[in-house]
Design a protein around this motif. Sequence first.
Motif, PDB file in Angstrom:
ATOM      1  N   UNK A 165      17.719  -1.005   4.223  1.00  0.00           N
ATOM      2  CA  UNK A 165      18.835  -0.687   3.336  1.00  0.00           C
ATOM      3  C   UNK A 165      18.456   0.282   2.229  1.00  0.00           C
ATOM      4  N   UNK A 166      17.280   0.072   1.644  1.00  0.00           N
ATOM      5  CA  UNK A 166      16.918   0.927   0.502  1.00  0.00           C
ATOM      6  C   UNK A 166      15.420   0.846   0.246  1.00  0.00           C
ATOM      7  N   UNK A 167      14.944   1.880  -0.417  1.00  0.00           N
ATOM      8  CA  UNK A 167      13.550   1.916  -0.860  1.00  0.00           C
ATOM      9  C   UNK A 167      13.542   2.204  -2.357  1.00  0.00           C
ATOM     10  N   UNK A 168      12.761   1.420  -3.089  1.00  0.00           N
ATOM     11  CA  UNK A 168      12.684   1.584  -4.540  1.00  0.00           C
ATOM     12  C   UNK A 168      11.251   1.925  -4.936  1.00  0.00           C
ATOM     13  N   UNK A 169      11.075   2.987  -5.684  1.00  0.00           N
ATOM     14  CA  UNK A 169       9.786   3.256  -6.309  1.00  0.00           C
ATOM     15  C   UNK A 169       8.874   4.147  -5.499  1.00  0.00           C
ATOM     16  N   UNK A 170       7.784   4.500  -6.155  1.00  0.00           N
ATOM     17  CA  UNK A 170       6.743   5.355  -5.577  1.00  0.00           C
ATOM     18  C   UNK A 170       5.449   5.084  -6.353  1.00  0.00           C
ATOM     19  N   UNK A 171       4.371   5.726  -5.937  1.00  0.00           N
ATOM     20  CA  UNK A 171       3.077   5.481  -6.589  1.00  0.00           C
ATOM     21  C   UNK A 171       3.061   6.033  -8.008  1.00  0.00           C
ATOM     22  N   UNK A 172       2.475   5.277  -8.914  1.00  0.00           N
ATOM     23  CA  UNK A 172       2.312   5.770 -10.271  1.00  0.00           C
ATOM     24  C   UNK A 172       2.407   4.657 -11.287  1.00  0.00           C
ATOM     25  N   UNK A 173       2.343   5.048 -12.553  1.00  0.00           N
ATOM     26  CA  UNK A 173       2.461   4.053 -13.619  1.00  0.00           C
ATOM     27  C   UNK A 173       3.610   4.370 -14.559  1.00  0.00           C
ATOM     28  N   UNK A 174       4.490   5.246 -14.128  1.00  0.00           N
ATOM     29  CA  UNK A 174       5.649   5.577 -14.937  1.00  0.00           C
ATOM     30  C   UNK A 174       6.796   4.616 -14.685  1.00  0.00           C
ATOM     31  N   UNK A 175       7.929   4.933 -15.277  1.00  0.00           N
ATOM     32  CA  UNK A 175       9.116   4.100 -15.119  1.00  0.00           C
ATOM     33  C   UNK A 175       9.531   4.073 -13.651  1.00  0.00           C
TER      34      UNK A 175
ATOM     35  N   UNK B  11      17.734  -2.824 -11.378  1.00  0.00           N
ATOM     36  CA  UNK B  11      19.110  -3.228 -11.119  1.00  0.00           C
ATOM     37  C   UNK B  11      19.281  -3.449  -9.613  1.00  0.00           C
ATOM     38  N   UNK B  12      20.392  -4.061  -9.195  1.00  0.00           N
ATOM     39  CA  UNK B  12      20.592  -4.253  -7.754  1.00  0.00           C
ATOM     40  C   UNK B  12      20.547  -2.930  -6.977  1.00  0.00           C
ATOM     41  N   UNK B  13      20.824  -1.827  -7.664  1.00  0.00           N
ATOM     42  CA  UNK B  13      20.766  -0.530  -6.977  1.00  0.00           C
ATOM     43  C   UNK B  13      19.361   0.063  -7.021  1.00  0.00           C
ATOM     44  N   UNK B  14      18.443  -0.624  -7.682  1.00  0.00           N
ATOM     45  CA  UNK B  14      17.065  -0.144  -7.729  1.00  0.00           C
ATOM     46  C   UNK B  14      16.745   0.689  -8.937  1.00  0.00           C
ATOM     47  N   UNK B  15      17.653   0.778  -9.881  1.00  0.00           N
ATOM     48  CA  UNK B  15      17.395   1.570 -11.077  1.00  0.00           C
ATOM     49  C   UNK B  15      16.605   0.737 -12.079  1.00  0.00           C
ATOM     50  N   UNK B  16      15.670   1.374 -12.752  1.00  0.00           N
ATOM     51  CA  UNK B  16      14.832   0.669 -13.728  1.00  0.00           C
ATOM     52  C   UNK B  16      15.684   0.095 -14.862  1.00  0.00           C
ATOM     53  N   UNK B  17      15.470  -1.156 -15.200  1.00  0.00           N
ATOM     54  CA  UNK B  17      16.161  -1.783 -16.326  1.00  0.00           C
ATOM     55  C   UNK B  17      15.217  -2.000 -17.495  1.00  0.00           C
ATOM     56  N   UNK B  18      14.088  -2.624 -17.209  1.00  0.00           N
ATOM     57  CA  UNK B  18      13.225  -3.040 -18.305  1.00  0.00           C
ATOM     58  C   UNK B  18      11.852  -3.368 -17.723  1.00  0.00           C
TER      59      UNK B  18
ATOM     60  N   UNK C  38       0.816  -1.224   0.000  1.00  0.00           N
ATOM     61  CA  UNK C  38       0.000   0.000   0.000  1.00  0.00           C
ATOM     62  C   UNK C  38       0.843   1.264   0.000  1.00  0.00           C
ATOM     63  N   UNK C  39       2.150   1.117   0.118  1.00  0.00           N
ATOM     64  CA  UNK C  39       3.038   2.264  -0.084  1.00  0.00           C
ATOM     65  C   UNK C  39       3.575   2.309  -1.521  1.00  0.00           C
ATOM     66  N   UNK C  40       3.174   1.353  -2.341  1.00  0.00           N
ATOM     67  CA  UNK C  40       3.575   1.330  -3.758  1.00  0.00           C
ATOM     68  C   UNK C  40       5.089   1.397  -3.921  1.00  0.00           C
ATOM     69  N   UNK C  41       5.782   0.515  -3.222  1.00  0.00           N
ATOM     70  CA  UNK C  41       7.253   0.539  -3.322  1.00  0.00           C
ATOM     71  C   UNK C  41       7.819  -0.807  -2.881  1.00  0.00           C
ATOM     72  N   UNK C  42       9.097  -0.972  -3.160  1.00  0.00           N
ATOM     73  CA  UNK C  42       9.836  -2.145  -2.684  1.00  0.00           C
ATOM     74  C   UNK C  42      10.838  -1.658  -1.645  1.00  0.00           C
ATOM     75  N   UNK C  43      10.952  -2.399  -0.552  1.00  0.00           N
ATOM     76  CA  UNK C  43      11.964  -2.035   0.441  1.00  0.00           C
ATOM     77  C   UNK C  43      12.937  -3.193   0.627  1.00  0.00           C
TER      78      UNK C  43
END
Lengths: 334, 474
Positions: free
Chosen positions: A210-220, A251-258, A196-201
């Motif tokens: 360690x890290x949080x990836x993403x936010x709410x939305x339908x973009x990259x 990616x392992x750093x949380x950057x969008x790949x595909x 419900x936070x629309x993210x991966x932790x």
Amino acid sequence: MSTHFFGLSDRTYSYSHSVGRSEFSGTGFRNPVDFALGADDVVYVLNRSYENRPDGIHVTVCTLTEDYISEFGSYGEADGQFMWPTSIVMDKDEKLYIADEWLNRISVFSKDGEFLSKWGTSGSGDGELDRPAGLAISSDQTMFVVDSRNSRVQKFTLDGKFLGKFGSFGSGPGELNMPWGIGLGPDGSVFVADWRNDRIQQFTADGQWQATFGQSGDGVGQFNRPNGVCVDQDGDVYVADWMNNRVQILSPEGRFINEMSGNHVLSQWGRDKLASNPDMVRQRAIAMAQDPDFDKKFSHPCAIKTDGQGRIMVLDHTRNRIQLYTKDKEPVLA
Amino acid sequence: MADQDVALMAHLLRRAGFGASRDEIEAKATQGYDATVQALLHPDDQPGVEDDLIMRYQPSYHEAAAIENNVQSWLYRMINSPRQLQEKVALFWHMIFCAGHSKIDSGQEMGIMIQMFRDHGMGSFRDLLLQLSLSPGMMYYLDNSESHKANLNENYGRELLELFSLGVGMDEAFNYSEDDVKVCARAFTGWNVAPAYPPFPYGRSPWEFRFDPADHDDSEKTFLGETGNWDGSDIIDIVCKQPATARFLARHMYNYFVADEPQIPAWRLTPPRDEAAIKMLEKTYFDSGYNIGAMLEVLFTSDFFKSEDVRYAKVKSPAEVVAGTLRLVGDHREIMPGLFEISQEPKYMGMDLMNPPTVEGWHTGREWIDSGTLVERINFASDYLGNTEMPGIKDIVNRLAAMGGSLTPADFVDGCLDLVGPLLVGNDTREELTAHAQKSGELSHGSDAERAEFTRRTGEMLQMIAATAEFQFG
């Protein structure tokens, strides 16, 4: 002439095939919510179905090449039964653990479907559960249980002894809001679909954020109620972006790949079903001429797994099937 | 808080929604009547049901082929949506713009149609009729997909006029001719449905409207006295400006929200129960540019709606019995197993939701009641009202206990009637209930034993109230 990847990793993926079709029993699935991989490509698919079709609530055992083996479990509250099954995982001894978020318990089965034991009690205290969702087992055989309405992850021994917990309700770093899926990285990191936070932790195995990836939305790199997460041998993170009807790869750093949106082609079970329904073959052909993509796409991908062979398996919930991909080792001509 | 404020708010929440607990009635009464009406009329300003949670815990409700899952999903919304009028209006249109699963054979399409009623049910009637005519489910249900330029099927054209807008007649005259029906059908040729994926092996694709210009009759037509190359949207424009359409809508609204009227086939010859109210609604229809929400605002703020004469002047529909009972007792206020069985109850009471008996829909009012459906209604409500473990019933017990350390049988009966409504009953009913209560004397709740007996007797009295004739009215 140079090649441009624009800073993205050069990962590519190829669709392999699909497994399954819509059925309440036998050679198909019904509202599948999770699956576990066993030896020899045996797959255990957890079907949630619904209460007016309780015959659909069970585990389907088959192979990734659609050899049907068996099914086990049924609807109810007795030992070996399920009400709202959510997750299934296999340990190194080939025992299967199935979470039920209505009964707040974990049921244990042999790989042949024999009920062995159960554990879990309702509540919010240490070791108590309120809507257990995702399950994962680490290499040291620790069971991680996503305790969704308690907004935390709890750790147990495989027979249910409480070992620890992390997470609390909220939207800050390390806080969770109705988390669902869970995946473990090759280094033991814990990835939680913070639904419900629309993210991966990402957490360490002992629960340090360690890290949080993403936010709410339908973009990259954005998510709409992500519910499944897994990590491959390269550390790449695969997210079932449930309400965006796609899988995103980070990616392992949380950057969008595909991303993947589905490439389904009729499975053998699907062909078998149509072979006995010529009217539906005709209707399907007419529909495909108008809209060739409808049947290919994911509809609410709900769980995702990788294996040591570079395969990625996406549970395509509403379409009652698994779509399989491979991570390309060499460039593939599209 | 004044009793009359509570009674009026309870009346509003029964008619503009599916009833409410006493806590909710009092909270709304504190906010004020007009503010509550405005909130009901503007559902987008209110939080909705939590769709993500519904899909998480009941994933089968989404794109559900099974009609049972769509009915469950709708019943859940009737019970739990903060946007109560939106759900009540969706039911209103479902009871007029009837299409049924028995022919459509796709629960998903029925669910989509009900969502269309939610989305457009309180806006422009012209837009709503257009959406209805663009609905692939309706195009299929009323055979417009079989109506072609060279081979006309009049079904949709006829029902659009007879059952969806003008009505057969008013003030003893007929509203349209057989020629108008044919012209209407010709104008809708080519309004069709695109091919869709079949159920096997992975599920249907949603049906989509498709206009086929080659199959559309675009020749000149004369409809209700107007001549032109009319297509379906032109027909809707002409229909919407007819006084008969205003009358048709006004009578339907009065019948559904205010008080039972004669059945629709009698409307041509039988004048409205309250002609002044109908005239007021007709005027608002035109003054507002055919706006349904504006008509509802006038209705809910009118003296004729607030009048004590129309309270409990409607036999509850089965959907109101079921959803209203669950809202009163506080069951299924979150997503949980068990709703399937409950969702079948309206059918047992004569209202198979999403599957009306014919395109004419259900006969309402006292025709909801026969010996079989009455037993179902009473059994369902009394089982719930007698269950003192239900949170809403516990609240009633607590409120009764707060009336005093000891209650006379008469006060006890009055308290129970008040807290399930306030329900208005006749003297005979009150005397019978009081006579029963008197058999066990005054009620106290000081000791644990007294409290247990107090609770038991409350459940018993509520069961008896659920079995009264008056409880069948809303």
